[in-house]
Design an enzyme around this catalytic site. Structure first.
Site: not given
Ligand SMILES: [Zn+2]
Length: 277
Positions: A108, A179, A189
């Site tokens: 992330e 993603h 994202d």
């Molecule tokens: Zn994600």
């Protein structure tokens, strides 16, 4: 940085890795199967800070987690060890495979995500405004209209690349996906501000382009007025010479993802669509 016992460890002075491991009951002892992980999934947090995202993942009522969170300043938080299943992919499907949590590493990047234009500023979903110099306008790969995205910092992208390289060497990683690619109906994202295509091309095709064993060199002709020739297979790469002229003869020596590597006076990549064989 290095990986030791499925944990990322800083090894240079300017690197900071904060181990903040939080194993929730649901995933506590669920290890990634032998021979995996094989994939890396890139995300943005859509949050206001890396710390708040880490706290969110650590909250035992949150049904989400990821292996790493990369802060805008380059600091890295590890929340789940690399041999343990994290909950970052959700309902996912790509190239005949489903349920990516089982065999992928989730990275992330701290980033608020898509922004809404409002006068001269750009607003995140949680209400923070950002100045235009932080914003990238682009068409998302799953959409057709221009939208607005918070940029990633240089150090964030650099750290992400370094980590992917370490993971490729430590595990049997053979794909880096967004993603947005494994859950295109639900997710946007990491979005167009992240150089995903460039990164995977640089990391997963190093030197040896073996995608096109079938091509042993064939002849072609440029069939558009001016054809850009680039250093690699994609329009994001730099032009390396003046455009090729219509009718110019080229020798096709490689092919990748809709692009031909051609030889004329120089060697470079051109869009396949404009070469007549
Ligand atoms: Zn994600």
């Amino acid at each position: 940085m290095k990986i030791d016992k499925h944990l990322l460890i800083a090894s240079e002075q300017d690197e900071k890795v904060i181990s903040d491991i939080c194993l929730k009951t649901e995933t506590k002892f669920k290890t990634i199967k032998e021979g995996y992980p094989t994939s890396i999934i890139i995300h943005f947090t859509a949050g206001s800070s890396a710390k708040s995202s880490v706290e969110h993942f650590k909250n035992k009522d949150t049904k989400a987690s990821a292996h790493l969170v990369i802060d805008k300043n380059g600091d890295i938080y590890q929340v789940v060890p690399f041999d343990t299943v994290a909950w970052h992919a959700g309902n996912s499907h790509y190239n005949g495979r489903s349920n990516f949590n089982e065999f992928s590493i989730g990275i992330e990047l701290d980033n608020p995500g898509e922004l809404m234009k409002s006068g001269n500023t750009y607003k995140s979903w949680f209400g923070t405004s950002y100045s235009p110099d932080l914003v990238i306008s682009a068409v998302h790969r799953n959409q057709t209209k221009i939208t607005y995205w918070h940029s990633y910092t240089q150090i964030q992208i650099q750290r992400c690349k370094e980590i992917c390289e370490l993971l490729i060497n430590a595990y049997k990683i053979n794909e880096i996906l967004g993603h947005e690619e494994i859950a295109p109906k639900r997710k946007i994202d990491p979005g167009p501000a992240f150089p995903l295509d460039k990164m995977r091309m640089e990391l997963l095709t190093k030197g040896s382009r073996i995608h096109s064993a079938s091509i042993t060199s064939k002849k072609g002709k440029v069939n558009t007025n001016l054809l850009n020739i680039r250093e690699d297979a994609g329009s994001q790469f730099d032009k390396i010479a003046k455009p090729l002229k219509k009718g110019a003869d080229v020798k096709i020596i490689d092919e990748y993802n809709g692009w031909y590597k051609v030889e004329t006076k120089i060697t470079g990549w051109v869009s396949k669509a404009f070469i007549k064989e």
